[in-house]
Write a protein that holds these residues in place. Structure first.
Motif, mmCIF file in Angstrom:
data_model
loop_
_atom_site.group_PDB
_atom_site.id
_atom_site.type_symbol
_atom_site.label_atom_id
_atom_site.label_comp_id
_atom_site.label_asym_id
_atom_site.label_seq_id
_atom_site.Cartn_x
_atom_site.Cartn_y
_atom_site.Cartn_z
ATOM 1 N N PHE A 315 3.940 -8.214 -5.915
ATOM 2 C CA PHE A 315 5.353 -8.564 -5.066
ATOM 3 C C PHE A 315 5.803 -7.706 -3.288
ATOM 4 O O PHE A 315 5.722 -8.650 -2.443
ATOM 5 N N CYS A 316 6.312 -6.732 -4.519
ATOM 6 C CA CYS A 316 6.886 -6.231 -3.145
ATOM 7 C C CYS A 316 5.745 -5.348 -2.334
ATOM 8 O O CYS A 316 5.704 -4.982 -1.152
ATOM 9 N N ILE A 317 4.923 -4.915 -2.628
ATOM 10 C CA ILE A 317 3.119 -4.822 -2.346
ATOM 11 C C ILE A 317 2.639 -5.659 -1.150
ATOM 12 O O ILE A 317 2.837 -5.387 0.470
ATOM 13 N N LEU A 320 5.983 -5.735 1.537
ATOM 14 C CA LEU A 320 5.501 -4.896 2.287
ATOM 15 C C LEU A 320 3.943 -4.414 3.405
ATOM 16 O O LEU A 320 4.613 -4.029 4.959
ATOM 17 N N LEU A 321 3.920 -5.012 3.336
ATOM 18 C CA LEU A 321 2.363 -5.084 3.835
ATOM 19 C C LEU A 321 2.284 -6.491 4.676
ATOM 20 O O LEU A 321 2.222 -6.113 5.558
ATOM 21 N N LEU A 322 3.058 -7.428 4.406
ATOM 22 C CA LEU A 322 3.382 -8.538 5.464
ATOM 23 C C LEU A 322 4.649 -8.496 6.969
ATOM 24 O O LEU A 322 4.469 -8.476 7.832
ATOM 25 N N ILE A 325 2.682 -5.175 9.376
ATOM 26 C CA ILE A 325 1.373 -6.137 10.093
ATOM 27 C C ILE A 325 2.321 -6.907 11.228
ATOM 28 O O ILE A 325 2.092 -6.739 11.855
ATOM 29 N N GLN A 326 2.839 -7.689 10.719
ATOM 30 C CA GLN A 326 4.300 -8.662 11.782
ATOM 31 C C GLN A 326 4.903 -7.747 12.551
ATOM 32 O O GLN A 326 4.821 -8.184 13.464
ATOM 33 N N GLN A 327 5.492 -6.752 11.823
ATOM 34 C CA GLN A 327 6.127 -5.814 13.226
ATOM 35 C C GLN A 327 5.521 -5.142 13.919
ATOM 36 O O GLN A 327 6.423 -3.566 14.767
#
Length: 600
Positions: A315-317, A320-322, A325-327
């Protein structure tokens, strides 16, 4: 044939060995005795001569025979007999053999004996004398044996108790007398413990008879040797009960010939009062099956702590990826944004979440992996939940005595078994407190309690008896006990028949035991034990299992669900209130509202 040639050469050399014999009769006597020894060797091989008594014709003959000779002039040995058992015993007189060594008497009890008689000694008196010493393979020759060449051989089960056998006749000198006991009694008594010995009635004669894997073997032996089973009922207690330990004591004290019982040989220094092992089994505990996990624990036990930790890391990974990638940066990264990521929370809970517009291929891949993780987590949890709600798993079984100490059960034991096992010396129950053990003075009360399948107790039982209990449980709605191989009193117990110390037909009985086992009769009797107990009414058709409570789930079973739901709802309300209170527009609107009320 080689031994025949040797004996013939010995006969031919007697004249050369004794050219100046003053008494020709002694020469003829030695020749006749050599022919007798040749016949005995043809009947049964022997390689040692044991001569009791002072100087007689046997001493001079021993020098001519090509066999080893042991001379015992004092009438008794001062050592334990460790030579070959294929020995022929010679006595220079009626009472020349006065053996006092116990072990030698045991080992040479069934050996063949040749005795020289004086003219005034009657053969029947000699046979009576040796029968009182439990020695039956007796043959006698008189001092004038060379004249008549007649051997007097004892025959225990006939009258008169001896038979005249000519040297060159067809009749054997020694016979297996106990192969046909002519209806002689075998003193025995049974402990009436099912399934090894169960009383029934013969439909033809109306007499009592006993069946079971112990009683059947003794009955077959009696038929084989033409003997009768004489029950020594006077040894039983007032109420007719007999404890198997007492049977072993009575046979050791020569009150019984063979006990219709089997006993363990854990601490026996020797097996003088026990037969060849009849069967081997383990001696463990029959333990109540653990209760099923209550429904209120099912929801929590599905989630394993290591699995939950892995899911949290994943869940944490994803979070962090979301965010990255978004910002495209880590500037707005915080613990709050990672743990409370809306897309991850909805995805892992299997709920729809808003998909960002104009997303890159990497973001689409992360969302696809998030959907796959959501599918796996929710599907597995739902599958386990439905399975456990339909049939809750049992609680952990006991594997050690420490588990027994922590359980609610008591260990039921008979005081005699406790004394036999000597737990204080072997420390079998060192970790079990005295409060956890309940002693029963009456062994049959203990057996009745075990047969009632009382789920408040743990019972010691051997694997043979457990087989009948296991078959009986097939009549129940569901089994309630299991046989624990994890902790036992003895994993390898040897059970044997108690017999009299100087039983003359011990070898025949032990041969009978081996043959019955070899042909599979023992296994057949054990497999048929439960049906025998049912037919005799010793096992009831009663279902001792408790009825099922049903499949309904009560409101109390869902208190974990309601509790977690209330906790989550409270946390949501608190978070919503903090979010509203933290907004700047909220405080400005509040100030404007208060100013308007104050001006009005």
């Amino acid at each position: 044939m080689a031994w025949l040639l040797v004996f013939l050469l010995c006969l031919g050399q007697i004249g050369a060995q004794f050219p100046n014999i003053s008494a020709p009769s002694e020469h003829r006597l030695q020749k006749s005795l050599l022919q007798l020894f040749l016949k005995l060797r043809q009947e049964k091989f022997y390689d040692i001569l044991l001569v009791y008594g002072e100087d007689c014709v046997f001493h001079s003959l021993s020098r001519l025979l090509p066999v080893s000779t042991v001379l015992v002039t004092s009438g008794s040995t001062n050592f334990e007999w460790n030579f070959s058992s294929l020995s022929l015993i010679l006595s220079c007189g009626f009472q020349a053999e006065m053996e006092e060594n116990y072990r030698t008497l045991i080992k040479l009890q069934t050996n063949r004996r040749i005795i020289i008689l004086q003219e005034d000694i009657q053969p029947e008196n000699v046979c009576d004398f040796y029968s009182k010493k439990e020695q039956y393979n007796i043959a006698m020759v008189k001092e004038n044996f060379d004249q008549h060449e007649v051997v007097y051989s004892c025959r225990f089960f006939q009258d008169p108790n001896y038979e005249e056998v000519t040297l060159f006749g067809e009749k054997p000198i020694f016979i297996e007398q106990f192969r046909n006991m002519q209806g002689a009694p075998i003193r025995t008594i049974t402990d009436n413990l099912a399934p090894r010995s169960m009383v029934t009635q013969d439909p033809k004669t109306g007499e009592k008879k006993w069946i079971g894997f112990v009683a059947n073997l003794l009955n077959n032996f009696g038929e084989k040797v033409n003997a009768t089973m004489a029950m020594q009922v006077e040894l039983a207690e007032v109420n007719g009960t007999v404890f198997f330990v007492n049977i072993s004591k009575w046979t050791a004290n020569d009150l019984l010939d063979i006990g219709m019982s089997i006993d363990t040989t854990w601490e026996m220094a020797n097996f003088d009062t026990f037969t060849y092992p009849y069967l081997m089994c383990s001696y463990c505990f029959m333990v109540p099956l653990p209760d099923k996990v209550p429904y209120w624990d099912v929801f929590g036990m599905i989630i394993d702590i290591p699995v939950l930790a892995v899911l949290f890391v994943i869940f944490c990974i994803f979070s962090l990826l979301l965010i990255y990638i978004q910002q495209k940066s880590w500037r707005n990264l915080s613990l709050y944004s990672v743990l409370m990521n809306d897309m991850c929370l909805r995805g892992f809970l299997g709920q729809p979440f808003p998909f960002p517009r104009q997303s890159s291929k990497k973001l689409k891949l992360i969302c696809l992996l998030l959907c796959f993780a959501s599918l796996m987590v929710t599907t597995m949890y739902e599958a386990y939940l439905k399975s456990f709600l339909y049939s809750p798993p049992p609680e952990p079984m006991m594997h050690t005595f420490s588990d027994l100490e922590k359980s609610r059960y008591k260990l039921a034991m008979n005081w005699v078994e406790m004394e036999m096992l000597r737990f204080k010396d072997t420390h079998k129950l060192q970790k079990v407190s005295d409060d956890q053990i309940q002693m029963f003075e009456d062994y049959y009360q203990f057996v009745r309690l075990r047969e009632s399948f009382d789920r408040n107790f743990i019972f010691p039982v051997n694997s043979i008896r457990w087989g009948t209990y296991n078959e009986q449980q097939k009549l129940f709605d569901h089994p309630i006990f299991y046989y624990s191989d994890d902790f036992c009193l003895s994993r390898y117990s040897i059970l044997s028949f108690p017999i009299r110390r100087h039983l003359p037909y011990r070898d025949i009985f032990e041969e009978h035991i081996l043959r019955q086992k070899e042909f599979g009769l023992l296994n057949h009797w054990i497999d048929h034990s439960f049906l025998d107990m049912l037919s005799l009414g010793l096992t009831p058709y009663t279902d001792f299992s408790d009825p099922e409570d049903g499949w309904a789930i009560d409101v109390d079973d869902l208190y974990w669900v309601w509790g977690l739901y209330g906790l989550a709802l409270g946390i949501s309300c608190v978070c919503f209130a903090l979010e509203i209170m933290g907004s700047i527009s909220f405080w400005s609107r509040l100030k404007t509202y208060r100013w308007r009320r104050a001006t009005n």
